[in-house]
Motif scaffolding. Structure first.
Motif, PDB file in Angstrom:
ATOM      1  N   SER A 273      10.574  -8.628  -8.403  1.00 58.86           N
ATOM      2  CA  SER A 273       9.809  -9.834  -8.738  1.00 58.86           C
ATOM      3  C   SER A 273      10.510 -11.079  -8.205  1.00 58.86           C
ATOM      4  O   SER A 273      11.719 -11.063  -7.924  1.00 58.86           O
TER       5      SER A 273
ATOM      6  N   LYS B 205       1.148   0.211   4.557  1.00 62.14           N
ATOM      7  CA  LYS B 205       0.894   0.428   3.145  1.00 62.14           C
ATOM      8  C   LYS B 205       0.971   1.913   2.816  1.00 62.14           C
ATOM      9  O   LYS B 205       0.385   2.749   3.507  1.00 62.14           O
TER      10      LYS B 205
ATOM     11  N   ASP C 178      -6.682  -8.376   2.629  1.00 61.67           N
ATOM     12  CA  ASP C 178      -6.664  -8.527   1.175  1.00 61.67           C
ATOM     13  C   ASP C 178      -5.273  -8.324   0.582  1.00 61.67           C
ATOM     14  O   ASP C 178      -5.030  -8.680  -0.581  1.00 61.67           O
ATOM     15  N   ASP C 179      -4.360  -7.724   1.362  1.00 58.27           N
ATOM     16  CA  ASP C 179      -2.994  -7.507   0.871  1.00 58.27           C
ATOM     17  C   ASP C 179      -2.097  -8.717   1.076  1.00 58.27           C
ATOM     18  O   ASP C 179      -0.981  -8.757   0.544  1.00 58.27           O
TER      19      ASP C 179
ATOM     20  N   GLN D 260      -0.276 -11.300  -1.692  1.00 60.68           N
ATOM     21  CA  GLN D 260       0.946 -10.912  -2.410  1.00 60.68           C
ATOM     22  C   GLN D 260       2.174 -11.661  -1.890  1.00 60.68           C
ATOM     23  O   GLN D 260       3.229 -11.665  -2.530  1.00 60.68           O
ATOM     24  N   THR D 261       2.041 -12.308  -0.729  1.00 63.65           N
ATOM     25  CA  THR D 261       3.170 -13.075  -0.204  1.00 63.65           C
ATOM     26  C   THR D 261       3.402 -14.368  -0.993  1.00 63.65           C
ATOM     27  O   THR D 261       4.533 -14.869  -1.026  1.00 63.65           O
ATOM     28  N   LYS D 262       2.354 -14.903  -1.590  1.00 61.63           N
ATOM     29  CA  LYS D 262       2.422 -16.261  -2.145  1.00 61.63           C
ATOM     30  C   LYS D 262       3.500 -16.450  -3.221  1.00 61.63           C
ATOM     31  O   LYS D 262       4.207 -17.473  -3.216  1.00 61.63           O
TER      32      LYS D 262
ATOM     33  N   GLN E 145       9.516  -3.137  -6.083  1.00 58.55           N
ATOM     34  CA  GLN E 145       8.639  -4.026  -6.842  1.00 58.55           C
ATOM     35  C   GLN E 145       9.407  -5.246  -7.351  1.00 58.55           C
ATOM     36  O   GLN E 145       9.075  -5.805  -8.398  1.00 58.55           O
TER      37      GLN E 145
ATOM     38  N   TYR F 266       6.332 -15.274  -3.408  1.00 58.13           N
ATOM     39  CA  TYR F 266       7.672 -15.223  -2.818  1.00 58.13           C
ATOM     40  C   TYR F 266       7.962 -16.392  -1.875  1.00 58.13           C
ATOM     41  O   TYR F 266       9.095 -16.549  -1.410  1.00 58.13           O
TER      42      TYR F 266
ATOM     43  N   LYS G 271      11.907  -9.750   2.122  1.00 60.96           N
ATOM     44  CA  LYS G 271      11.048  -8.993   1.191  1.00 60.96           C
ATOM     45  C   LYS G 271      10.049  -8.202   2.007  1.00 60.96           C
ATOM     46  O   LYS G 271       9.245  -8.762   2.757  1.00 60.96           O
TER      47      LYS G 271
ATOM     48  N   LEU H 275       6.764  -6.031   2.400  1.00 60.84           N
ATOM     49  CA  LEU H 275       5.469  -5.936   1.726  1.00 60.84           C
ATOM     50  C   LEU H 275       4.579  -4.985   2.519  1.00 60.84           C
ATOM     51  O   LEU H 275       4.544  -5.031   3.753  1.00 60.84           O
TER      52      LEU H 275
END
Length: 216
Positions: free
Chosen positions: A88, A135, A115-116, A119-121, A86, A123, A107, A109
């Motif tokens: 950050s 997942k 929809d997943d 979460q890249t944005k 996780q 980084y 990284k 993910l």
């Protein structure tokens, strides 16, 4: 296409995997990964008697301290840091300030649906590569696949590697996937005889299939 083999540990197996790659003039293993997460069955607790000389070395970590990562960087002469927890963006920025120049960050993910992908944005511009994985899977590889077509809508600027249960019979599936940011694939558990012990014959067969299907 970059080919990364992850979950290595045994010195002779490292040497054999590296050599079987060097025997193929069209496919090669570019990166070799070592898992530094103690809960993994592929956990590397000490430096093997042999480390790859012709593949770049990737250290895989899960929410590790910067001190632990730096210790592995020094002991294994790592070229890449792959983060599977996780971590950050602020943690990664801090980590980068400690790393020697030239070490790049991947990284990982976990992806199931489009929809997943948002979460890249956070980084973007911070990490060098993404690794898109199944997942919910355990760190270190358990052979589970995910639907790569969900990546069609990925519009980020960061290059990525495909992971998620790629096996010896998936050459055609790999070659049929196209995305201008996809730079390579990650191979692990489905090429193993036992955890952290890769089957070099299966790797060779996969390379042969890649070569064959590439020109069909």
């Amino acid at each position: 296409m970059i080919i990364k083999v992850c979950g290595m540990r045994e010195a002779e197996n490292i040497r054999e995997v590296e050599q079987c790659s060097m025997l193929n003039d069209q496919c090669s293993i570019d990166w070799m990964g070592f898992i530094f997460w103690p809960k993994s069955s592929r956990f590397v607790s000490e430096v093997p008697a042999y480390l790859p000389e012709h593949c770049q070395r990737v250290g895989v970590f899960v929410d590790a301290s910067i001190g632990d990562i730096m210790s592995a960087v020094n002991n294994f002469a790592l070229h890449f840091i792959q983060l599977h927890g996780q971590e950050s963006p602020s943690y990664i920025i801090q980590l980068k300030s400690h790393l020697p120049v030239g070490i790049k960050i991947i990284k990982a993910l976990n992806i199931a649906t489009a929809d997943d992908l948002p979460q890249t944005k956070p980084y973007e511009g911070i990490v060098d590569y993404f690794l898109f994985d199944t997942k919910g899977k355990c760190v270190g590889g358990n052979g589970e696949k995910f639907d790569w077509t969900v990546l069609d809508v990925y519009a980020g600027c960061t290059p990525f590697l495909l992971s998620g249960g790629i096996g010896p019979d998936d050459a055609e599936r790999v070659l049929n996937f196209h995305h201008d940011k996809c730079i390579g694939i990650d191979l692990n558990s489905r090429f193993e005889s036992a955890p952290a012990l890769k089957n070099t014959e299966e790797i060779k067969r996969f390379f042969e299939e890649l070569n064959k299907k590439r020109y069909e």
